[in-house]
Motif scaffolding. Structure first.
Motif, PDB file in Angstrom:
ATOM      1  N   THR A   1       3.399  42.095  41.951  1.00  0.00           N
ATOM      2  CA  THR A   1       4.323  40.971  41.823  1.00  0.00           C
ATOM      3  C   THR A   1       4.985  41.047  40.458  1.00  0.00           C
ATOM      4  O   THR A   1       4.306  41.150  39.432  1.00  0.00           O
ATOM      5  CB  THR A   1       3.588  39.631  41.981  1.00  0.00           C
ATOM      6  OG1 THR A   1       2.999  39.574  43.291  1.00  0.00           O
ATOM      7  CG2 THR A   1       4.549  38.460  41.814  1.00  0.00           C
TER       8      THR A   1
ATOM      9  N   ARG B   1       6.633  40.495  36.916  1.00  0.00           N
ATOM     10  CA  ARG B   1       6.451  39.546  35.828  1.00  0.00           C
ATOM     11  C   ARG B   1       7.818  39.077  35.324  1.00  0.00           C
ATOM     12  O   ARG B   1       8.778  39.839  35.350  1.00  0.00           O
ATOM     13  CB  ARG B   1       5.689  40.189  34.669  1.00  0.00           C
ATOM     14  CG  ARG B   1       4.285  40.638  35.018  1.00  0.00           C
ATOM     15  CD  ARG B   1       3.672  41.432  33.887  1.00  0.00           C
ATOM     16  NE  ARG B   1       4.399  42.684  33.646  1.00  0.00           N
ATOM     17  CZ  ARG B   1       5.067  42.950  32.545  1.00  0.00           C
ATOM     18  NH1 ARG B   1       5.177  42.070  31.571  1.00  0.00           N
ATOM     19  NH2 ARG B   1       5.683  44.113  32.405  1.00  0.00           N
ATOM     20  N   LYS B   2       7.893  37.857  34.835  1.00  0.00           N
ATOM     21  CA  LYS B   2       9.141  37.331  34.285  1.00  0.00           C
ATOM     22  C   LYS B   2       9.201  37.615  32.795  1.00  0.00           C
ATOM     23  O   LYS B   2       8.203  37.554  32.090  1.00  0.00           O
ATOM     24  CB  LYS B   2       9.266  35.834  34.553  1.00  0.00           C
ATOM     25  CG  LYS B   2       9.441  35.501  36.031  1.00  0.00           C
ATOM     26  CD  LYS B   2       9.637  34.018  36.252  1.00  0.00           C
ATOM     27  CE  LYS B   2       9.845  33.727  37.739  1.00  0.00           C
ATOM     28  NZ  LYS B   2      10.056  32.278  38.000  1.00  0.00           N
ATOM     29  N   SER B   3      10.415  37.961  32.326  1.00  0.00           N
ATOM     30  CA  SER B   3      10.621  38.306  30.926  1.00  0.00           C
ATOM     31  C   SER B   3      12.034  37.914  30.535  1.00  0.00           C
ATOM     32  O   SER B   3      12.907  37.771  31.400  1.00  0.00           O
ATOM     33  CB  SER B   3      10.398  39.808  30.731  1.00  0.00           C
ATOM     34  OG  SER B   3      10.687  40.213  29.413  1.00  0.00           O
TER      35      SER B   3
ATOM     36  N   GLU C   1      16.830  35.813  32.045  1.00  0.00           N
ATOM     37  CA  GLU C   1      15.527  36.081  32.644  1.00  0.00           C
ATOM     38  C   GLU C   1      15.612  37.241  33.640  1.00  0.00           C
ATOM     39  O   GLU C   1      16.570  37.346  34.405  1.00  0.00           O
ATOM     40  CB  GLU C   1      15.000  34.838  33.358  1.00  0.00           C
ATOM     41  CG  GLU C   1      13.588  34.990  33.903  1.00  0.00           C
ATOM     42  CD  GLU C   1      13.061  33.712  34.514  1.00  0.00           C
ATOM     43  OE1 GLU C   1      12.416  32.924  33.792  1.00  0.00           O
ATOM     44  OE2 GLU C   1      13.307  33.495  35.721  1.00  0.00           O
TER      45      GLU C   1
ATOM     46  N   ARG D   1      12.970  39.678  36.390  1.00  0.00           N
ATOM     47  CA  ARG D   1      11.663  39.914  37.002  1.00  0.00           C
ATOM     48  C   ARG D   1      11.419  41.418  36.956  1.00  0.00           C
ATOM     49  O   ARG D   1      12.276  42.193  37.379  1.00  0.00           O
ATOM     50  CB  ARG D   1      11.638  39.391  38.439  1.00  0.00           C
ATOM     51  CG  ARG D   1      11.544  37.881  38.502  1.00  0.00           C
ATOM     52  CD  ARG D   1      11.538  37.365  39.930  1.00  0.00           C
ATOM     53  NE  ARG D   1      12.877  37.347  40.485  1.00  0.00           N
ATOM     54  CZ  ARG D   1      13.163  36.887  41.714  1.00  0.00           C
ATOM     55  NH1 ARG D   1      12.194  36.431  42.482  1.00  0.00           N
ATOM     56  NH2 ARG D   1      14.403  36.883  42.158  1.00  0.00           N
ATOM     57  N   ARG D   2      10.240  41.819  36.454  1.00  0.00           N
ATOM     58  CA  ARG D   2       9.988  43.234  36.165  1.00  0.00           C
ATOM     59  C   ARG D   2       8.681  43.692  36.822  1.00  0.00           C
ATOM     60  O   ARG D   2       7.590  43.365  36.343  1.00  0.00           O
ATOM     61  CB  ARG D   2       9.920  43.433  34.648  1.00  0.00           C
ATOM     62  CG  ARG D   2       9.638  44.850  34.202  1.00  0.00           C
ATOM     63  CD  ARG D   2       9.709  44.949  32.683  1.00  0.00           C
ATOM     64  NE  ARG D   2      11.073  44.742  32.216  1.00  0.00           N
ATOM     65  CZ  ARG D   2      11.404  44.379  30.978  1.00  0.00           C
ATOM     66  NH1 ARG D   2      10.460  44.162  30.089  1.00  0.00           N
ATOM     67  NH2 ARG D   2      12.666  44.224  30.631  1.00  0.00           N
TER      68      ARG D   2
ATOM     69  N   GLY E   1       4.108  48.016  33.636  1.00  0.00           N
ATOM     70  CA  GLY E   1       3.128  46.960  33.808  1.00  0.00           C
ATOM     71  C   GLY E   1       2.044  47.436  34.745  1.00  0.00           C
ATOM     72  O   GLY E   1       0.935  46.926  34.758  1.00  0.00           O
TER      73      GLY E   1
ATOM     74  N   GLN F   1       8.308  41.228  44.919  1.00  0.00           N
ATOM     75  CA  GLN F   1       7.152  42.114  45.020  1.00  0.00           C
ATOM     76  C   GLN F   1       7.594  43.549  45.262  1.00  0.00           C
ATOM     77  O   GLN F   1       8.607  43.804  45.935  1.00  0.00           O
ATOM     78  CB  GLN F   1       6.217  41.674  46.146  1.00  0.00           C
ATOM     79  CG  GLN F   1       5.498  40.371  45.867  1.00  0.00           C
ATOM     80  CD  GLN F   1       4.462  40.037  46.924  1.00  0.00           C
ATOM     81  OE1 GLN F   1       4.720  40.139  48.128  1.00  0.00           O
ATOM     82  NE2 GLN F   1       3.276  39.625  46.474  1.00  0.00           N
TER      83      GLN F   1
ATOM     84  N   ASP G   1       8.802  43.335  26.434  1.00  0.00           N
ATOM     85  CA  ASP G   1       7.517  43.432  27.122  1.00  0.00           C
ATOM     86  C   ASP G   1       7.272  44.827  27.656  1.00  0.00           C
ATOM     87  O   ASP G   1       6.136  45.239  27.867  1.00  0.00           O
ATOM     88  CB  ASP G   1       7.464  42.441  28.291  1.00  0.00           C
ATOM     89  CG  ASP G   1       7.344  41.013  27.792  1.00  0.00           C
ATOM     90  OD1 ASP G   1       7.539  40.102  28.607  1.00  0.00           O
ATOM     91  OD2 ASP G   1       7.054  40.819  26.602  1.00  0.00           O
TER      92      ASP G   1
END
Length: 340
Positions: free
Chosen positions: A32, A34-36, A43, A45-46, A50, A245, A328
């Motif tokens: 899923t 991650r937000k950054s 914003e 979503r990555r 990770g 996702q 990130d």
């Protein structure tokens, strides 16, 4: 979503994949995103990095921008910053970005267009919403993918490709229930317009509610599916996958996706997914912010070249005083090497 659409009944079709005797790729890992915050504070979503970077090799990063409805004056972008050692691929579904780089490349990316920038030996560039979009606001939705360059190509001259929405290769699934937009690489022998240093395949598919998409896939490539909107399942074991996702698929010679019968209102046209994969480079990865090389010494050289103005010749208004803020994406990698 104004990304290019077409009547699937009139398009070339992907050949049917036999149900029996086919080694289907199954889901091995679901991530899923991650937000950054990136650039001026927009914003994303990555989903990666990770996870174990070797699972995505030769890809380095995937950022999902939006979908977001900007009010007047809210739209943001990424001002001038450097890159070396990889390629950025920016695909805009809704809204617009203006790209400018220090080689003279640039242009407006909008409504299904793709900007493919090979940073290679070094480039400065910016990605900003055009003034009219900032003034009016509106729906913005896009994706940026980073593709690693093999060691032998990291010093290639910078290159820019402008891939219009009308340039992508359009295909239909074997039964016409899915539309496939091939941006780069091949799908079942049909080649997209993107010219790549690293062998990859990169497509955007819209799978109608309840429909199935089955694709032959090179056995030597990895395979990743990321959901832009909607929901469905992946593989013969029907692993559920929703917006934001990403699934890593295991070994095999074909992949299969099925859209859920019922889709959210925003996905009423179908399940929107990115399908990507490539030939793993299996080379060391040394990374610091906007630089991706093979060794720590090459990273230190890139930082020194940037700080001394040797990275790329730029006009005065393009000069940046300091190395951009660490994101990130850099956490845990720093100046070290990660085996791919």
């Amino acid at each position: 979503m104004p990304a290019v659409t077409a009547d699937t009944l009139t398009l070339p079709r992907v050949r049917s994949v036999p149900e029996q005797g086919t080694r289907w790729r199954e889901a091995t890992k679901v991530i899923t995103a991650r937000k950054s915050l990136e650039g001026e504070g927009f914003e994303v979503r990555r989903p990666f990095p990770g996870m174990d970077l070797s699972l995505a090799d030769p890809f380095l990063l995937l950022d999902h921008l939006g979908a977001v409805e900007y009010a007047p004056g809210e739209a943001k972008g990424a001002p001038w910053h450097p890159h070396r050692g990889f390629e950025t691929v920016t695909y805009i579904l809704d809204g617009a970005f203006e790209h400018t780089d220090s080689t003279g490349g640039g242009g407006l990316i909008t409504d299904g267009a793709t900007q493919w920038m090979t940073a290679g030996s070094g480039v400065m560039h910016s990605e900003l919403p055009p003034e009219h979009f900032v003034a009016t606001g509106g729906l913005f939705h896009g994706v940026q993918l980073w593709v690693n360059l093999p060691r032998a190509s990291k010093w290639a001259p910078p290159r820019y490709q402008d891939i219009g929405s009308g340039d992508v290769t359009l295909l239909a699934s074997d039964d016409g229930g899915a539309l496939l937009r091939v941006i780069a690489g091949e799908v079942d022998g049909h080649r997209g317009p993107g010219v790549t240093w690293t062998p990859i395949s990169y497509s955007h598919a819209t799978v109608a509610p309840g429909a199935r998409l089955a694709l032959p896939w090179p056995a030597e490539f990895n395979a990743l599916v990321y959901v832009l909107s909607g929901r469905g399942t992946v593989g013969t074991h029907a692993r559920p996958l929703e917006e934001g996702q990403l699934v890593v698929l295991g070994a095999g010679e074909a992949l299969t996706l099925r859209a859920a019968d019922s889709q959210p209102q925003a996905s009423r046209q179908g399940w929107e997914v990115l399908i990507m994969g490539g030939l793993p480079l299996r080379e060391p990865v040394a990374r610091y912010g906007p630089f991706v090389m093979n060794t720590k010494s090459e990273i230190l050289e890139a930082v020194d070249d940037f700080n001394s103005g040797r990275l790329i010749r730029t006009s005065p208004e393009h000069v940046v005083d300091d190395l951009p803020h660490r994101t990130d994406a850099d956490v845990g990698l720093g100046l070290g090497e990660q085996g791919a």
